[in-house]
Design a protein around this motif. Structure first.
Motif, PDB file in Angstrom:
ATOM      1  N   GLU A 145      39.830  53.666  74.391  1.00 54.52           N
ATOM      2  CA  GLU A 145      39.270  52.991  73.225  1.00 54.52           C
ATOM      3  C   GLU A 145      39.079  51.498  73.443  1.00 54.52           C
ATOM      4  O   GLU A 145      38.996  50.720  72.506  1.00 54.52           O
ATOM      5  N   ARG A 146      39.021  51.066  74.691  1.00 54.13           N
ATOM      6  CA  ARG A 146      38.901  49.646  74.965  1.00 54.13           C
ATOM      7  C   ARG A 146      37.454  49.179  75.057  1.00 54.13           C
ATOM      8  O   ARG A 146      37.159  48.019  74.856  1.00 54.13           O
ATOM      9  N   VAL A 160      40.373  56.292  64.637  1.00 54.54           N
ATOM     10  CA  VAL A 160      40.261  55.892  63.233  1.00 54.54           C
ATOM     11  C   VAL A 160      40.329  57.116  62.332  1.00 54.54           C
ATOM     12  O   VAL A 160      41.091  57.155  61.352  1.00 54.54           O
ATOM     13  N   GLU A 161      39.548  58.136  62.657  1.00 58.04           N
ATOM     14  CA  GLU A 161      39.505  59.342  61.823  1.00 58.04           C
ATOM     15  C   GLU A 161      40.846  60.068  61.810  1.00 58.04           C
ATOM     16  O   GLU A 161      41.307  60.548  60.772  1.00 58.04           O
ATOM     17  N   ALA A 162      41.507  60.156  62.973  1.00 55.67           N
ATOM     18  CA  ALA A 162      42.782  60.861  63.047  1.00 55.67           C
ATOM     19  C   ALA A 162      43.860  60.136  62.256  1.00 55.67           C
ATOM     20  O   ALA A 162      44.653  60.758  61.540  1.00 55.67           O
ATOM     21  N   SER A 163      43.900  58.808  62.367  1.00 51.79           N
ATOM     22  CA  SER A 163      44.887  58.047  61.617  1.00 51.79           C
ATOM     23  C   SER A 163      44.639  58.145  60.113  1.00 51.79           C
ATOM     24  O   SER A 163      45.588  58.258  59.323  1.00 51.79           O
ATOM     25  N   ALA A 164      43.375  58.102  59.727  1.00 49.07           N
ATOM     26  CA  ALA A 164      43.053  58.245  58.301  1.00 49.07           C
ATOM     27  C   ALA A 164      43.476  59.620  57.783  1.00 49.07           C
ATOM     28  O   ALA A 164      44.015  59.739  56.673  1.00 49.07           O
ATOM     29  N   ASP A 190      41.280  48.022  70.536  1.00 50.31           N
ATOM     30  CA  ASP A 190      42.335  48.724  71.241  1.00 50.31           C
ATOM     31  C   ASP A 190      42.851  49.839  70.344  1.00 50.31           C
ATOM     32  O   ASP A 190      42.661  49.848  69.129  1.00 50.31           O
ATOM     33  N   VAL A 191      43.516  50.829  70.945  1.00 50.84           N
ATOM     34  CA  VAL A 191      43.868  52.049  70.219  1.00 50.84           C
ATOM     35  C   VAL A 191      44.782  51.764  69.035  1.00 50.84           C
ATOM     36  O   VAL A 191      44.646  52.369  67.966  1.00 50.84           O
ATOM     37  N   SER A 192      45.721  50.826  69.186  1.00 55.52           N
ATOM     38  CA  SER A 192      46.627  50.507  68.089  1.00 55.52           C
ATOM     39  C   SER A 192      45.875  49.922  66.901  1.00 55.52           C
ATOM     40  O   SER A 192      46.119  50.290  65.747  1.00 55.52           O
ATOM     41  N   GLY A 198      42.234  52.963  60.577  1.00 56.09           N
ATOM     42  CA  GLY A 198      42.137  54.246  59.884  1.00 56.09           C
ATOM     43  C   GLY A 198      43.149  54.380  58.774  1.00 56.09           C
ATOM     44  O   GLY A 198      42.840  54.892  57.680  1.00 56.09           O
ATOM     45  N   CYS A 199      44.365  53.912  59.016  1.00 53.73           N
ATOM     46  CA  CYS A 199      45.402  53.956  57.980  1.00 53.73           C
ATOM     47  C   CYS A 199      45.012  53.088  56.792  1.00 53.73           C
ATOM     48  O   CYS A 199      45.123  53.514  55.635  1.00 53.73           O
ATOM     49  N   ARG A 200      44.544  51.875  57.058  1.00 56.18           N
ATOM     50  CA  ARG A 200      44.142  50.977  55.969  1.00 56.18           C
ATOM     51  C   ARG A 200      43.000  51.569  55.149  1.00 56.18           C
ATOM     52  O   ARG A 200      42.978  51.459  53.915  1.00 56.18           O
ATOM     53  N   GLN A 201      42.044  52.188  55.828  1.00 54.38           N
ATOM     54  CA  GLN A 201      40.921  52.781  55.110  1.00 54.38           C
ATOM     55  C   GLN A 201      41.385  53.880  54.155  1.00 54.38           C
ATOM     56  O   GLN A 201      40.927  53.958  53.005  1.00 54.38           O
ATOM     57  N   ALA A 202      42.286  54.738  54.640  1.00 54.30           N
ATOM     58  CA  ALA A 202      42.775  55.835  53.796  1.00 54.30           C
ATOM     59  C   ALA A 202      43.590  55.308  52.618  1.00 54.30           C
ATOM     60  O   ALA A 202      43.487  55.816  51.492  1.00 54.30           O
TER      61      ALA A 202
END
Length: 269
Positions: A145-146, A160-164, A190-192, A198-202
């Motif tokens: 993801e770099r 992003v989608e997986a974290s959301a 970066d991946v983090s 994604g978390c913030r979006q959800a």
């Protein structure tokens, strides 16, 4: 050292016939093939693979450049690449970049120099500023993801989608304050950082807070082990937010206002 002409004379055939046997050409008669192979064995004839590859323009080998070979993820990745390549009659050469930018860049010319037919490159250590270096005239696939929008094929996880999706799952279970444990931020790709996004979006979609108080950054992992002083061995090093199965209460859905508003944590030393 025996030459192809020596084999041809010993077998009573032409040099072209010997070449057809070496390259497993289907039009060579079985008796002729056996005679040539016997002559090759008697003379201890060895095929010059470098010359053969130069003429064919192929080596039959793929390069796989990963940051570290002693981490389970990259070991499993190498196994998958080797297995997939083997189904196509290809071998894989694995090299370690140590997550250093210069080592990742150094792996790119190897395919151009005909050591590899193509390269699979994990871009840890490289970044968006290195896109120009990927403009090569041989097959390259990058992982991670770099770098996005580069000139070569790219395989990445939907971070992003997986974290959301994971965050939505917690919200659906009743969680109202979701903490994020992330690595040190380097840049927006970066991946983090992507998983944090994604978390913030959800959370925003659910109308829940996502302030800095709920974000904990941890140092990047290293390959060397550090002995923990005895005075600090009982201090918790990680905080893990856990949920239990459908039959039991979860930290975010237990009875009581405090449990609804504040997730419990289980500390492991």
């Amino acid at each position: 050292m025996a030459t192809i002409q020596d084999v041809a004379r010993a077998a009573g055939v032409s040099a072209m016939t010997v070449s057809n046997v070496v390259n497993d050409h289907p039009d060579v008669r079985a008796a002729t093939r056996e005679r040539v192979l016997a002559a090759m064995a008697r003379l201890d004839y060895r095929v010059d693979m470098a010359d053969r590859n130069l003429r064919k323009g192929r080596t039959g080998t793929l390069g796989l450049a990963v940051p570290e070979v002693n981490r389970p993820y990259y070991g499993r990745l190498a196994e998958a690449v080797v297995t997939a390549a083997g189904r196509h009659g290809l071998r894989v050469a694995v090299e370690q970049t140590a997550a250093r930018r210069e080592n990742g860049l150094a792996a790119l010319p190897l395919s151009h120099n005909r050591l590899y037919d193509g390269l699979v490159l994990s871009t840890v250590g490289m970044g968006p500023a290195d896109v120009e270096a990927l403009k090569v005239d041989h097959p390259v696939v990058i992982l991670g993801e770099r770098i996005f929008g580069g000139p070569v094929d790219h395989v990445a996880m939907p971070s992003v989608e997986a974290s959301a999706a994971a965050t939505r799952h917690l919200v659906e279970r009743g969680c109202r304050r979701v903490a994020v444990v992330r690595g040190p931020p380097r840049d927006e790709v970066d991946v983090s950082s992507l998983r944090h996004t994604g978390c913030r979006q959800a959370l925003a979609a659910a109308g829940l807070p996502a302030g800095p108080a709920l974000v904990q950054s941890v140092p990047a992992p290293t390959t060397t082990s550090t002995k923990v002083p005895s005075s600090s061995r009982r201090r918790p090093r990680w905080i893990r937010i856990t949920t239990r199965g459908p039959s039991g209460p979860s930290p975010c859905s237990s009875p009581g206002r405090a449990a609804r508003d504040r997730p419990r944590t289980r500390r492991s030393s």
